[in-house]
Design an enzyme around this catalytic site. Structure first.
Site, PDB file in Angstrom:
ATOM      1  N   ASN A   1       0.126  -2.642 -18.360  1.00  0.00           N
ATOM      2  CA  ASN A   1      -0.204  -1.991 -17.099  1.00  0.00           C
ATOM      3  C   ASN A   1      -1.122  -0.787 -17.270  1.00  0.00           C
ATOM      4  O   ASN A   1      -1.666  -0.285 -16.291  1.00  0.00           O
ATOM      5  CB  ASN A   1       1.071  -1.576 -16.356  1.00  0.00           C
TER       6      ASN A   1
ATOM      7  N   ARG B   1      -3.023  -9.371  -9.549  1.00  0.00           N
ATOM      8  CA  ARG B   1      -3.280  -8.287  -8.604  1.00  0.00           C
ATOM      9  C   ARG B   1      -4.121  -7.164  -9.187  1.00  0.00           C
ATOM     10  O   ARG B   1      -4.896  -6.525  -8.479  1.00  0.00           O
ATOM     11  CB  ARG B   1      -1.950  -7.685  -8.134  1.00  0.00           C
TER      12      ARG B   1
ATOM     13  N   CYS C   1       1.986 -12.148  -8.671  1.00  0.00           N
ATOM     14  CA  CYS C   1       3.368 -12.601  -8.530  1.00  0.00           C
ATOM     15  C   CYS C   1       3.798 -12.657  -7.075  1.00  0.00           C
ATOM     16  O   CYS C   1       3.393 -11.838  -6.264  1.00  0.00           O
ATOM     17  CB  CYS C   1       4.304 -11.650  -9.282  1.00  0.00           C
TER      18      CYS C   1
ATOM     19  N   PRO D   1       0.535  -4.922  -0.064  1.00  0.00           N
ATOM     20  CA  PRO D   1      -0.782  -4.823   0.554  1.00  0.00           C
ATOM     21  C   PRO D   1      -1.693  -3.831  -0.151  1.00  0.00           C
ATOM     22  O   PRO D   1      -1.244  -2.940  -0.876  1.00  0.00           O
ATOM     23  CB  PRO D   1      -0.460  -4.345   1.972  1.00  0.00           C
ATOM     24  N   VAL D   2      -3.000  -3.990   0.091  1.00  0.00           N
ATOM     25  CA  VAL D   2      -4.000  -3.103  -0.515  1.00  0.00           C
ATOM     26  C   VAL D   2      -4.580  -2.162   0.530  1.00  0.00           C
ATOM     27  O   VAL D   2      -5.647  -1.595   0.322  1.00  0.00           O
ATOM     28  CB  VAL D   2      -5.122  -3.918  -1.192  1.00  0.00           C
ATOM     29  N   ASP D   3      -3.882  -1.972   1.634  1.00  0.00           N
ATOM     30  CA  ASP D   3      -4.433  -1.131   2.694  1.00  0.00           C
ATOM     31  C   ASP D   3      -4.625   0.309   2.244  1.00  0.00           C
ATOM     32  O   ASP D   3      -5.559   0.988   2.697  1.00  0.00           O
ATOM     33  CB  ASP D   3      -3.549  -1.194   3.953  1.00  0.00           C
ATOM     34  N   LEU D   4      -3.783   0.808   1.337  1.00  0.00           N
ATOM     35  CA  LEU D   4      -3.946   2.183   0.871  1.00  0.00           C
ATOM     36  C   LEU D   4      -5.210   2.338   0.035  1.00  0.00           C
ATOM     37  O   LEU D   4      -5.855   3.393   0.069  1.00  0.00           O
ATOM     38  CB  LEU D   4      -2.723   2.629   0.074  1.00  0.00           C
TER      39      LEU D   4
ATOM     40  N   ASP E   1      10.149  -2.890 -12.658  1.00  0.00           N
ATOM     41  CA  ASP E   1       9.813  -3.930 -13.627  1.00  0.00           C
ATOM     42  C   ASP E   1      10.912  -4.170 -14.665  1.00  0.00           C
ATOM     43  O   ASP E   1      10.769  -5.041 -15.528  1.00  0.00           O
ATOM     44  CB  ASP E   1       8.494  -3.599 -14.338  1.00  0.00           C
TER      45      ASP E   1
ATOM     46  N   ILE F   1      11.432  -0.959  -4.237  1.00  0.00           N
ATOM     47  CA  ILE F   1       9.974  -0.963  -4.387  1.00  0.00           C
ATOM     48  C   ILE F   1       9.339  -2.200  -3.761  1.00  0.00           C
ATOM     49  O   ILE F   1       8.414  -2.100  -2.950  1.00  0.00           O
ATOM     50  CB  ILE F   1       9.571  -0.877  -5.880  1.00  0.00           C
TER      51      ILE F   1
ATOM     52  N   ARG G   1       2.003 -13.750 -19.359  1.00  0.00           N
ATOM     53  CA  ARG G   1       1.165 -12.741 -18.715  1.00  0.00           C
ATOM     54  C   ARG G   1       1.485 -11.343 -19.232  1.00  0.00           C
ATOM     55  O   ARG G   1       0.611 -10.477 -19.263  1.00  0.00           O
ATOM     56  CB  ARG G   1       1.372 -12.768 -17.194  1.00  0.00           C
TER      57      ARG G   1
END
Length: 419
Positions: A23, A92, A116, A122-125, A306, A328, A398
């Site tokens: 990450n 993502r 996943c 969402p990616v709005d931020l 995670d 989360i 992955r």
């Protein structure tokens, strides 16, 4: 498709090497787009997600070379600012090329991400933050179209909720924006501080990474640098629980206690000791018994989402009960039906799961549904009576490098069956 077969009941004893953090590595790879000079990254993990990001950067025109654990990335001759659906849908983290592309080239067309199936995520931020920096953004046929022909301009951005990805994307974009950017309610994960460390080495001016307020003073250009990826705290936590679930005694080489402190403090009342060593961390049960403990996932420095599936697997054989609450992501209990196939006693109520420990799990054929769920089934298989076969292990690949080899080296009876 490959499968993993485990014959349970073997106690893990030995040493397991911890690799570089997936990450962190993915985000630092995206940062290579911010300069025409070469970025050299050490301690890189060999994972499917890393290969996917390398492929995406290659389609954009970034040259890359891998030698052992070192990757060099050069984005001198970027030929495209479009990140296509066929790659972005796989992972993502691909959306992290959005900020660097807009910041350096003034334009980007990035597919809405996949990854996943653990909720909408969402990616709005990301989008709203880039608009605050002056980008013009439209959504067109499943793509984010972003333009900033006159460049980005610094601004104050207050996140309504903590978002790791949005913090990273906007921090990268702001390094080349005119003036100062202030990110408020920013995520505090160690991977963000690692990304900031790399960006500073490239000439960025960043203060406060690792706190909830990050200040970035834009510069005209960034340059090349060399950076070492920090150890993977999720891999560390996963193998810690592998040691615990088998009543083993394992040293996690290169593991960092500071990165997994929340997990270590959670495992202590469960009867598991996590102690620093000269080379990393040692993990073992204190008196041979596991006790159920309640867990709630939280943004860093809280217990990480995670590791939620992994600690649930551990709690299935603990004495008493454990309440595990996921705050989360929604839909992150998809491993529960598979664990129940192995004899686990779990009841899900909305965002919480009540786990009542059983004396033993029984091996079964199970199906991986996402990255962390897949490794929880491996952990359960290590403790189960008989054989467990985990299907769809491409999820596992992955985020975990050579998981079967690392476990086998400590005494697990585990093998990969080629599909």
């Amino acid at each position: 498709m490959d499968r993993i077969r485990i014959r349970g009941g073997r106690r893990l004893v030995g040493r397991i090497p911890i690799g570089g953090a997936k990450n962190a590595a993915l985000k630092v790879m995206a940062a290579s787009l911010l300069t025409e000079e070469t970025l050299v990254l050490d301690n890189m993990p060999h994972l499917a997600d890393i290969a996917t990001m390398r492929s995406l950067l290659g389609q954009l025109g970034v040259e890359s070379v891998i030698q052992k654990r070192t990757m060099t990335l050069t984005a001198r001759d970027v030929t495209s600012t479009t990140a296509p659906y066929d790659i972005v849908r796989k992972m993502r983290a691909s959306v992290l090329v959005l900020g660097p592309l807009v910041a350096r080239f003034g334009r980007a067309r990035v597919s809405l991400p996949g990854g996943c199936a653990i909720g909408t995520r969402p990616v709005d931020l990301h989008i709203k933050g880039l608009e605050r920096l002056g980008a013009e953004i439209t959504l067109d046929a499943g793509y984010i179209d972003a333009k900033a022909p006159r460049g980005l301009v610094g601004a104050e951005i207050v996140f309504p909720i903590v978002s790791v990805g949005a913090t990273e994307n906007l921090m990268m974009a702001a390094t080349l924006a005119k003036g100062e950017t202030l990110l408020v309610n920013a995520a505090r994960e160690p991977e963000i501080a690692d990304l900031a460390k790399c960006l500073v080495a490239m000439g960025a001016r960043i203060d406060g990474a690792g706190t909830d307020k990050i200040r970035i003073e834009g510069v005209p250009a960034l340059h090349g640098a060399r950076h070492t990826i920090l150890p993977d705290r999720i891999e560390t936590g996963t193998y810690a629980m592998a040691a615990a679930i088998t009543d083993g005694d394992v040293e996690l080489v290169n593991g960092s206690y500071d990165l997994v402190a929340a997990m270590a403090k959670t495992l202590e009342p469960a009867g598991v000791e996590v102690t620093p060593t000269a080379d990393g961390l040692r993990v073992r049960r204190r008196n041979g018994r596991l006790t159920g403990v309640d867990v709630m996932t939280e943004p860093f420095p809280g217990f990480p989402t995670d590791l939620q599936a992994q600690i649930m697997a551990l709690m299935t054989i603990a004495e008493g009960a454990a309440m595990i609450t996921e705050t989360i992501f929604e839909n992150r209990f998809m491993h529960v039906p598979e664990l129940m196939r192995m004899g686990a006693n779990i009841n899900v109520h909305g965002a919480s799961a009540m786990v009542r420990g059983v004396k033993r799990l029984i091996g079964a054929e199970v199906m991986a549904t996402d990255l962390r769920a897949s490794v929880s089934l491996v952990l359960a298989g290590l403790a189960a009576e008989g054989d467990t076969v985990v299907n769809r292990v491409y999820h596992l690949d992955r985020g975990y490098e050579r998981v079967e080899d690392k476990l086998a080296a400590c005494g697990a009876e585990i093998e990969r069956i080629k599909g």
